[in-house]
Design a protein around this motif. Structure first.
Motif, PDB file in Angstrom:
ATOM      1  N   ALA A   1       0.830  -1.211   0.000  1.00  0.00           N
ATOM      2  CA  ALA A   1       0.000   0.000   0.000  1.00  0.00           C
ATOM      3  C   ALA A   1       0.862   1.256   0.000  1.00  0.00           C
ATOM      4  O   ALA A   1       0.581   2.210  -0.737  1.00  0.00           O
ATOM      5  N   ARG A   2       1.927   1.253   0.802  1.00  0.00           N
ATOM      6  CA  ARG A   2       2.813   2.423   0.836  1.00  0.00           C
ATOM      7  C   ARG A   2       3.489   2.647  -0.516  1.00  0.00           C
ATOM      8  O   ARG A   2       3.846   3.770  -0.848  1.00  0.00           O
ATOM      9  N   GLY A   3       3.648   1.592  -1.299  1.00  0.00           N
ATOM     10  CA  GLY A   3       4.210   1.737  -2.633  1.00  0.00           C
ATOM     11  C   GLY A   3       3.334   2.573  -3.553  1.00  0.00           C
ATOM     12  O   GLY A   3       3.803   3.092  -4.573  1.00  0.00           O
ATOM     13  N   PHE A   4       2.060   2.736  -3.219  1.00  0.00           N
ATOM     14  CA  PHE A   4       1.135   3.560  -4.002  1.00  0.00           C
ATOM     15  C   PHE A   4       1.161   5.030  -3.593  1.00  0.00           C
ATOM     16  O   PHE A   4       0.596   5.870  -4.287  1.00  0.00           O
ATOM     17  N   VAL A   5       1.773   5.351  -2.449  1.00  0.00           N
ATOM     18  CA  VAL A   5       1.789   6.736  -1.978  1.00  0.00           C
ATOM     19  C   VAL A   5       2.393   7.625  -3.068  1.00  0.00           C
ATOM     20  O   VAL A   5       3.426   7.314  -3.644  1.00  0.00           O
TER      21      VAL A   5
ATOM     22  N   ALA B   1     -12.386   3.854   1.167  1.00  0.00           N
ATOM     23  CA  ALA B   1     -11.619   2.703   1.649  1.00  0.00           C
ATOM     24  C   ALA B   1     -10.161   3.096   1.842  1.00  0.00           C
ATOM     25  O   ALA B   1      -9.653   4.005   1.178  1.00  0.00           O
ATOM     26  N   GLY B   2      -9.507   2.398   2.734  1.00  0.00           N
ATOM     27  CA  GLY B   2      -8.088   2.595   2.983  1.00  0.00           C
ATOM     28  C   GLY B   2      -7.504   1.356   3.645  1.00  0.00           C
ATOM     29  O   GLY B   2      -8.216   0.381   3.893  1.00  0.00           O
ATOM     30  N   ILE B   3      -6.219   1.427   3.939  1.00  0.00           N
ATOM     31  CA  ILE B   3      -5.517   0.309   4.572  1.00  0.00           C
ATOM     32  C   ILE B   3      -4.808   0.840   5.818  1.00  0.00           C
ATOM     33  O   ILE B   3      -4.062   1.827   5.748  1.00  0.00           O
ATOM     34  N   ALA B   4      -5.071   0.172   6.936  1.00  0.00           N
ATOM     35  CA  ALA B   4      -4.466   0.581   8.203  1.00  0.00           C
ATOM     36  C   ALA B   4      -2.952   0.413   8.142  1.00  0.00           C
ATOM     37  O   ALA B   4      -2.439  -0.557   7.583  1.00  0.00           O
TER      38      ALA B   4
ATOM     39  N   ARG C   1      -2.145   5.188  11.739  1.00  0.00           N
ATOM     40  CA  ARG C   1      -2.204   5.853  10.437  1.00  0.00           C
ATOM     41  C   ARG C   1      -2.946   4.952   9.455  1.00  0.00           C
ATOM     42  O   ARG C   1      -3.199   3.791   9.739  1.00  0.00           O
ATOM     43  N   PHE C   2      -3.293   5.500   8.295  1.00  0.00           N
ATOM     44  CA  PHE C   2      -3.875   4.689   7.230  1.00  0.00           C
ATOM     45  C   PHE C   2      -3.535   5.292   5.879  1.00  0.00           C
ATOM     46  O   PHE C   2      -3.220   6.474   5.760  1.00  0.00           O
TER      47      PHE C   2
ATOM     48  N   GLU D   1      -9.230  12.277  -2.674  1.00  0.00           N
ATOM     49  CA  GLU D   1      -9.832  12.859  -3.875  1.00  0.00           C
ATOM     50  C   GLU D   1      -9.215  14.222  -4.207  1.00  0.00           C
ATOM     51  O   GLU D   1      -8.963  15.029  -3.328  1.00  0.00           O
ATOM     52  N   GLN D   2      -8.961  14.424  -5.471  1.00  0.00           N
ATOM     53  CA  GLN D   2      -8.363  15.654  -6.009  1.00  0.00           C
ATOM     54  C   GLN D   2      -6.897  15.822  -5.628  1.00  0.00           C
ATOM     55  O   GLN D   2      -6.331  16.894  -5.810  1.00  0.00           O
ATOM     56  N   ALA D   3      -6.278  14.772  -5.104  1.00  0.00           N
ATOM     57  CA  ALA D   3      -4.865  14.870  -4.722  1.00  0.00           C
ATOM     58  C   ALA D   3      -4.127  13.607  -5.157  1.00  0.00           C
ATOM     59  O   ALA D   3      -3.798  13.461  -6.321  1.00  0.00           O
ATOM     60  N   ALA D   4      -3.873  12.713  -4.207  1.00  0.00           N
ATOM     61  CA  ALA D   4      -3.060  11.532  -4.491  1.00  0.00           C
ATOM     62  C   ALA D   4      -3.263  10.507  -3.382  1.00  0.00           C
ATOM     63  O   ALA D   4      -3.981  10.757  -2.407  1.00  0.00           O
ATOM     64  N   VAL D   5      -2.611   9.371  -3.516  1.00  0.00           N
ATOM     65  CA  VAL D   5      -2.586   8.389  -2.429  1.00  0.00           C
ATOM     66  C   VAL D   5      -1.656   8.952  -1.362  1.00  0.00           C
ATOM     67  O   VAL D   5      -0.524   9.357  -1.659  1.00  0.00           O
ATOM     68  N   ILE D   6      -2.160   8.996  -0.144  1.00  0.00           N
ATOM     69  CA  ILE D   6      -1.412   9.567   0.974  1.00  0.00           C
ATOM     70  C   ILE D   6      -1.522   8.654   2.190  1.00  0.00           C
ATOM     71  O   ILE D   6      -2.373   7.773   2.246  1.00  0.00           O
ATOM     72  N   GLU D   7      -0.664   8.895   3.157  1.00  0.00           N
ATOM     73  CA  GLU D   7      -0.770   8.234   4.458  1.00  0.00           C
ATOM     74  C   GLU D   7      -1.182   9.304   5.455  1.00  0.00           C
ATOM     75  O   GLU D   7      -0.517  10.331   5.578  1.00  0.00           O
ATOM     76  N   SER D   8      -2.289   9.074   6.133  1.00  0.00           N
ATOM     77  CA  SER D   8      -2.869  10.060   7.041  1.00  0.00           C
ATOM     78  C   SER D   8      -2.954   9.511   8.454  1.00  0.00           C
ATOM     79  O   SER D   8      -3.083   8.299   8.640  1.00  0.00           O
ATOM     80  N   PRO D   9      -2.959  10.399   9.448  1.00  0.00           N
ATOM     81  CA  PRO D   9      -3.226   9.944  10.815  1.00  0.00           C
ATOM     82  C   PRO D   9      -4.675   9.459  10.920  1.00  0.00           C
ATOM     83  O   PRO D   9      -5.579  10.061  10.339  1.00  0.00           O
ATOM     84  N   LEU D  10      -4.881   8.382  11.635  1.00  0.00           N
ATOM     85  CA  LEU D  10      -6.229   7.865  11.866  1.00  0.00           C
ATOM     86  C   LEU D  10      -6.787   8.557  13.116  1.00  0.00           C
ATOM     87  O   LEU D  10      -6.925   7.978  14.180  1.00  0.00           O
TER      88      LEU D  10
END
Length: 146
Positions: A13-17, A105-108, A113-114, A119-128
């Protein structure tokens, strides 16, 4: 799910960031939406597409009213888990508000974090953070490959 496999799910999943947001996309580095992120991760983990979704509009959940994401997650990952059992590598399904179908949807990831396609940006890792936690409609565990 073993810790080794959970770590692999997170790494894939992090490879998609950084992958740009593209409605209905599922290609790492090219473009994906939140469903496409899950489809792309699934492809890398298992070498097959879980299922090919029919074309969908950006407001599909509001119009259809069906729990398509939760139903698909159950078909491919098994029974929904209680949020208290959430672990890194788990599939998260979110509902924006009560009374509407879940549609994000996302992946923990570790450290509360997840990873998700914003939307309108990119794949990111965010605080949950609590505002995300209270929107969790389902937690699912990716099946361990044989």
């Amino acid at each position: 799910m073993s810790e080794v496999f959970a770590d692999r799910v997170v790494a894939v999943a992090r490879g998609f960031v950084g992958t740009p947001y593209r409605h209905q996309g599922s290609l790492k580095g090219v473009g994906c939406d939140c469903l496409g992120l899950i489809r792309g991760v699934w492809w890398e983990l298992y070498g097959v597409e879980p299922e090919v979704p029919t074309p969908y509009a950006m407001d599909w959940a509001e119009r259809a009213g069906e729990e398509r994401l939760l139903d698909a997650a159950t078909r491919h990952c098994g029974a929904m888990l209680p949020p208290s059992q959430l672990r890194p590598g788990d599939l998260l399904i979110f509902r924006w508000r009560a009374g509407v179908a879940a549609k994000h949807a996302g992946i923990a990831a570790p450290e509360e974090r997840f990873i998700h396609a914003y939307e309108q940006a990119a794949v990111i890792e965010s605080p949950l953070v609590p505002s995300w936690r209270r929107r969790i409609a389902g937690v699912f565990r990716f099946p361990e490959p044989f």
